[in-house]
Design a protein around this motif. Sequence first.
Motif, PDB file in Angstrom:
ATOM      1  N   CYS A 197       2.326   1.741  -3.373  1.00 38.37           N
ATOM      2  CA  CYS A 197       1.300   2.283  -4.265  1.00 38.37           C
ATOM      3  C   CYS A 197       1.072   3.764  -3.994  1.00 38.37           C
ATOM      4  O   CYS A 197       0.894   4.566  -4.923  1.00 38.37           O
ATOM      5  CB  CYS A 197      -0.017   1.519  -4.093  1.00 38.37           C
ATOM      6  SG  CYS A 197       0.010  -0.179  -4.721  1.00 38.37           S
ATOM      7  N   ARG A 198       1.091   4.127  -2.724  1.00 40.68           N
ATOM      8  CA  ARG A 198       0.881   5.528  -2.363  1.00 40.68           C
ATOM      9  C   ARG A 198       2.002   6.414  -2.912  1.00 40.68           C
ATOM     10  O   ARG A 198       1.741   7.490  -3.457  1.00 40.68           O
ATOM     11  CB  ARG A 198       0.800   5.649  -0.837  1.00 40.68           C
ATOM     12  CG  ARG A 198       0.599   7.067  -0.311  1.00 40.68           C
ATOM     13  CD  ARG A 198      -0.671   7.685  -0.841  1.00 40.68           C
ATOM     14  NE  ARG A 198      -1.855   7.022  -0.338  1.00 40.68           N
ATOM     15  CZ  ARG A 198      -3.087   7.255  -0.775  1.00 40.68           C
ATOM     16  NH1 ARG A 198      -3.271   8.117  -1.765  1.00 40.68           N
ATOM     17  NH2 ARG A 198      -4.120   6.628  -0.259  1.00 40.68           N
ATOM     18  N   LEU A 258      -6.748   1.112  -2.809  1.00 37.77           N
ATOM     19  CA  LEU A 258      -5.704   1.704  -3.646  1.00 37.77           C
ATOM     20  C   LEU A 258      -4.942   0.628  -4.407  1.00 37.77           C
ATOM     21  O   LEU A 258      -4.592   0.804  -5.585  1.00 37.77           O
ATOM     22  CB  LEU A 258      -4.736   2.521  -2.797  1.00 37.77           C
ATOM     23  CG  LEU A 258      -3.575   3.180  -3.549  1.00 37.77           C
ATOM     24  CD1 LEU A 258      -4.104   4.135  -4.614  1.00 37.77           C
ATOM     25  CD2 LEU A 258      -2.638   3.897  -2.580  1.00 37.77           C
ATOM     26  N   TYR A 313       0.834  -1.202   0.000  1.00 38.80           N
ATOM     27  CA  TYR A 313       0.000   0.000   0.000  1.00 38.80           C
ATOM     28  C   TYR A 313       0.871   1.256   0.000  1.00 38.80           C
ATOM     29  O   TYR A 313       0.606   2.209  -0.750  1.00 38.80           O
ATOM     30  CB  TYR A 313      -0.924   0.006   1.219  1.00 38.80           C
ATOM     31  CG  TYR A 313      -1.597   1.330   1.453  1.00 38.80           C
ATOM     32  CD1 TYR A 313      -2.724   1.701   0.723  1.00 38.80           C
ATOM     33  CD2 TYR A 313      -1.089   2.231   2.393  1.00 38.80           C
ATOM     34  CE1 TYR A 313      -3.334   2.930   0.926  1.00 38.80           C
ATOM     35  CE2 TYR A 313      -1.691   3.461   2.606  1.00 38.80           C
ATOM     36  CZ  TYR A 313      -2.824   3.803   1.859  1.00 38.80           C
ATOM     37  OH  TYR A 313      -3.409   5.027   2.066  1.00 38.80           O
TER      38      TYR A 313
END
Length: 368
Positions: free
Chosen positions: A92-93, A201, A89
């Motif tokens: 991805c952020r 996300l 995550y």
Amino acid sequence: MDSELQDLSSPSKPQSNSNSDNDPLLSPTPPPDIEELEKKYAAYVRHDVYGTMGRGDLPWTEKVLLGFALFTVLPVRVALATVVVVLYYLICRVCTLFTAPNREDEQEDYAHLGGWRRSVLFWSGRVLSRVMLFAFGFYWITDTCANPDQVDCNEQSEELERPGVIISNHVSHMDILYHMSSSFPSFVAKRSVSKLPLVGLISKCLGCVYVQRESKSSNTKGVSAVVNERIQEAHKNKSAPMMMLFPEGTTTNGDYLLPFKTGAFLAKAPVLPVILKYPYERFSPAWESISGVRHVILLLCQFVNYMTVTRLPVYYPSEEEKDNPKLYAENVRRLMAREGKLIMADIGLAEKRVYHAALNGRLHQKED
């Protein structure tokens, strides 16, 4: 699994003064015989030590192993899986900072990012998906190619057309993790998945196509049209994300192959068939007649899980198959059943719900 299951349990003590005693149309329906159910819905029957719905009577040796795993293996695997999800995550952020998602027809994704962002998302996603499988006990995965001329299962000859979509039989939650670790394709998911913490996300970075059942807007193409466009794009453009579809539409116990829906074949593009199997001795990783929570807990409590993968050659449709998606789907299904030694069954999600309702009715009656 579908949560909206009917309760077919009959009253345990019918009133003697009720008119239903004399009227066969109003009398309680006797519970279906378990042998008849298993014969009729064989594709959804569990055959492991844990039995139907994972609620069978366990031998004491299995109870000891399960109890030991609950306090040792389970916490470690949950912690490791959580770390993997949070880590990806965060990746991805970072990769989506200062960028806008691709928005079209109620869809939203980051799968079309280019340059270093796409490379980082792609390779870290594949590696961490394999780490997640390792955390779930899949230490070794046997991955073979049915095409003897294909050296690398993940690469196609430059002379051949690129498939637009990967299709696979559907057995377990683990199917998705395997395909993420192998080729990191886009999936079809419910719209609600995009709003989940962390996972939302990640699904957008995968390029998931979201199903919006409640949407009736005439301005949208519909999921089928979006999927077709994505398949055609992946077929023509090597840099575009691949699509991954489970044409059966639901999971089985892994021994059967259900009728294929035509969604993966409407684009008339070549498909890459992949067959997944989960050999087991104690607990079957298949997710058919067992609740999701119970399935995950028992899967994490099994010390070692096994998976075998067979990749068939890319299937190029004939002109007749291009003009007839049902024929195309059925021919690919027969090929996968033959190569994977799977039994073809003519049932689907509707029959699965009936089977689950009957099992839940018997369970409720037993508890009463």
